[in-house]
Enzyme design. Structure first.
Site, PDB file in Angstrom:
ATOM      1  CD  GLU A 100      -2.985  -0.649   2.462  1.00 33.84           C
ATOM      2  OE1 GLU A 100      -2.957   0.434   3.094  1.00 33.84           O
ATOM      3  OE2 GLU A 100      -3.694  -1.612   2.790  1.00 33.84           O
TER       4      GLU A 100
HETATM    5  C1  GBH Z   1      -4.127   2.192   5.554  1.00 34.84           C
HETATM    6  O1  GBH Z   1      -3.482   2.288   6.803  1.00 34.84           O
HETATM    7  C2  GBH Z   1      -5.162   1.086   5.551  1.00 34.84           C
HETATM    8  O2  GBH Z   1      -4.547  -0.164   5.406  1.00 34.84           O
HETATM    9  C3  GBH Z   1      -6.183   1.277   4.447  1.00 34.84           C
HETATM   10  O3  GBH Z   1      -7.255   0.391   4.626  1.00 34.84           O
HETATM   11  C4  GBH Z   1      -6.668   2.703   4.433  1.00 34.84           C
HETATM   12  O4  GBH Z   1      -7.621   2.938   3.434  1.00 34.84           O
HETATM   13  C5  GBH Z   1      -5.469   3.608   4.236  1.00 34.84           C
HETATM   14  O5  GBH Z   1      -4.629   3.454   5.340  1.00 34.84           O
HETATM   15  C6  GBH Z   1      -5.825   5.068   4.196  1.00 34.84           C
HETATM   16  O6  GBH Z   1      -6.387   5.502   5.376  1.00 34.84           O
HETATM   17  O7  GBH Z   1      -7.242   7.929  13.388  1.00 34.84           O
HETATM   18  O8  GBH Z   1      -5.771   7.810  15.260  1.00 34.84           O
HETATM   19  O9  GBH Z   1      -7.264   6.049  14.820  1.00 34.84           O
HETATM   20  C7  GBH Z   1      -2.456   3.256   6.909  1.00 34.84           C
HETATM   21  C8  GBH Z   1      -2.046   3.467   8.354  1.00 34.84           C
HETATM   22  C9  GBH Z   1      -3.228   3.334  10.404  1.00 34.84           C
HETATM   23  C10 GBH Z   1      -3.200   5.405   9.198  1.00 34.84           C
HETATM   24  C11 GBH Z   1      -4.457   3.807  11.179  1.00 34.84           C
HETATM   25  C12 GBH Z   1      -4.405   5.891   9.970  1.00 34.84           C
HETATM   26  C13 GBH Z   1      -5.654   5.712  12.031  1.00 34.84           C
HETATM   27  C14 GBH Z   1      -5.167   6.325  13.318  1.00 34.84           C
HETATM   28  N1  GBH Z   1      -3.188   3.954   9.110  1.00 34.84           N
HETATM   29  N2  GBH Z   1      -4.448   5.252  11.287  1.00 34.84           N
HETATM   30  S1  GBH Z   1      -6.456   7.073  14.250  1.00 34.84           S
END
Ligand code: GBH
Length: 573
Positions: free
Chosen positions: A418
């Site tokens: 990704e």
């Molecule tokens: C990806 O994670 C996912 O694998 C994918 O499904 C998603 O669409 C993509 O990101 C874009 O968002 O808001 O504090 O709870 C990337 C790493 C980990 C970044 C979780 C956002 C949320 C933190 N992600 N994080 S919080």
């Protein structure tokens, strides 16, 4: 407080190892002193023939059909159906309706001419209550149709077995905080290998176990929304690692010989710059940040079956100071270590952003995975804001991250599973920022491959199309295609970035233009800089979009840029 036995078990022994210079630290030594200009040099070249270009999606984010044909509920169904949880109260009930739109999705994949398509299986679509006994044949049919169509068009399926949408029935028995999940997951994987493995040769057990453990059980922002930052994330990660290893061994024992595929796990990492590369303590802090995020899973799987020394030391010490009789970080038996070590055939990484980290001495209360790290995190100055606040872009960080993986894990074969950027959904097809993102991030991946010897085997862009973006609902999109979520047919439209990605795939990277650049229209300074670069490098231009002459760039602050006119004249030569 008496002397706790854990100090011997967890801390003292590893202290020695921890303070030996780690090989991967060469990455900061080599790259952190780079000037802004060096970071922006553009590298021309191509990936080897056979490089695996692809796009990625996940089940809950695109499929819809949330209760169609006997599908069970997932934790994300439960969560999004509660009002007030997601922006605009959006949910994945219909999403891109991919459950009913295999042909539409295939059309996009074929038009892009991708070699691979990474998607995930919805566990509750296959086993509505999580167990084999609840098998839903119509769910299996859906994936069989999708896989057959992909194979028919020579697109390699890369399948994630679990991308966060856990059957609700399994959450009801405590989800990943319950050790029986290891066997339950293994049985689900076993079924998937058996059913789809004649055609699927690339498996990832989990997408981002870090997110499951920390965001799901520590922060509590994602389902199951458990806020137990002190210990639940560590227990959950422990189970996830064992579940992964178990699924890997099942493939090894029962399927590898006949199916000849590979099994891995998609881990996520933010690149981390130290506050000051010349201060060892700060480099240690940056290293710790990476160990706590990526190393938490990668160290056991790709190194020695056990957690990174820095983690054992930090959590062990904090736990002791907190008066606990044992570390909040569980330990593996020797047998478990041997079982976990080496359970991935390639390294799969999801990469988006870069941060700066500095050393702090964190408070002891409340107990938390976050404070266990003794770091403070802030934005790195040389990065750009995007529609998702926490995912700022800094292309140069990708090269460093790939180099760090190479040094830390012994030069494994790497797939970027990704990498992508969000735009506000008001931006439909004119996504110049995404073109700029692809141009610069993929170029950094190319540098890692061509200049640094990183064994990068594939690049999978996130994402094929705009989709349900978790807490952000449909307000932002990562897609190369726009999806009209207000229209009942969910029409898909290629954005400009889809055309641009097509070109990259066709060219297998960024082949050197016919001739070296003319110097027409440049200032003396720019001319000198061009001369100073090697034959295969050029300055990165200010223009985000090599096709666009109209868009104002949000990419500010370069010291050395070419005007669009100059860039255009250079291209025409
Ligand atoms: C990806 O994670 C996912 O694998 C994918 O499904 C998603 O669409 C993509 O990101 C874009 O968002 O808001 O504090 O709870 C990337 C790493 C980990 C970044 C979780 C956002 C949320 C933190 N992600 N994080 S919080």
């Amino acid at each position: 407080m008496g002397t706790s036995p854990i100090s011997e078990l967890h801390c003292c022994r590893v202290l020695i190892g921890d303070h030996l210079p780690s090989k991967s630290k060469v990455v900061w030594e080599k790259f952190s002193p780079q000037s802004k200009f060096q970071k922006k040099l553009y590298h021309y070249g191509t990936f080897p023939v056979g490089f695996q270009w692809g796009v990625s999606t996940s089940a809950y984010q695109i499929e819809g059909g949330w209760n169609a044909d006997g599908k069970g509920s997932s934790t994300w169904d439960t969560f999004t159906h509660k009002p007030g949880m997601i922006q605009n109260n959006d949910n994945g009930d219909v999403a891109c309706d991919s459950y009913n739109k295999i042909e539409e999705d295939l059309y996009m994949l074929r038009a892009l001419k991708v070699k691979t398509y990474r998607f995930s299986l919805s566990w509750p679509r296959i086993f509505p209550n999580g167990y084999r006994a609840s098998l839903n044949k119509k769910g299996v049919d859906y994936y069989n149709r999708l896989i057959d169509r992909l194979i028919r068009y020579n697109i390699t399926p890369m399948v994630t077995l679990h991308h966060w949408d856990l059957p609700q029935a399994l959450q009801d028995i405590n989800g990943w905080d319950n050790i029986t999940m290891i066997d339950i997951f293994n049985d689900y994987c076993d079924f998937c290998y058996e059913t789809f493995g004649d055609r699927v040769k690339f498996w990832m057990t989990f997408n981002q176990p870090h997110t499951i453990a920390w965001v799901g059980y520590g922060l509590g922002a994602f389902p199951p929304n458990i806020k137990k930052p002190a210990d639940a994330p560590y227990r959950v990660a422990h189970n996830l690692l064992k579940a992964h290893a178990s699924a890997y061994h099942t493939y090894d024992d029962k399927y590898r010989k006949t199916q000849h595929g590979l099994v891995s796990i998609s881990l996520n990492a933010d690149w981390v710059e130290p506050l000051d590369v010349n201060i060892p303590r700060e480099v240690d802090a940056a290293d710790r940040a990476l160990q706590f995020q990526l190393g938490w899973f990668a160290h056991p799987i790709f190194k020695n079956g056990d957690y990174p020394d820095a983690m054992k030391w930090q959590v062990g010490n904090k736990s002791e100071l907190q008066g606990l009789s044992e570390s909040r970080l569980p330990s593996f038996t020797e047998g478990e270590k041997a079982y976990i070590q080496g359970t991935a055939d390639v390294f799969c990484i999801n990469a988006y952003t870069t941060r700066r980290v500095h050393h702090v001495t964190s408070r002891l209360s409340p107990k938390s995975y976050e404070f266990d790290q003794d770091i403070a995190i802030k934005d790195v100055e040389d990065s750009q804001e995007t529609a998702v606040k926490e995912l700022r872009t800094a292309a140069w960080g990708l090269r460093r991250l790939l180099n760090w993986i190479k040094e830390e894990y012994g030069n494994p074969e790497i797939y970027i599973t990704e990498n992508g950027v969000s735009t506000n959904t008001a931006t439909t097809d004119d996504d110049t920022y995404r073109i700029f993102f692809l141009k610069t991030y993929i170029d950094e991946a190319l540098k890692a491959h061509n200049l640094d010897g990183v064994q990068l085997k594939g690049y999978t862009a996130w994402s094929l199309m705009d989709a349900f973006e978790w807490l952000n609902g449909y307000s932002v999109g990562f897609g190369l295609h726009h999806v009209d979520f207000k229209h009942p047919d969910r029409p898909r439209t290629p954005k400009r970035s889809a055309h641009y990605y097509y070109d990259i795939i066709r060219d297998n990277g960024f082949p050197l233009p016919e001739e070296e650049k003319p110097l027409w229209g440049m200032t003396t300074m720019e001319m000198l800089l061009v001369i100073a670069t090697t034959k295969s490098t050029r300055m990165l231009t200010c223009s985000e979009d090599s096709r666009s002459t109209t868009t104002v760039s949000p990419y500010h602050g370069q010291e050395f840029c070419l005007t669009e006119l100059q860039e255009k004249s250079m291209r025409q030569d």
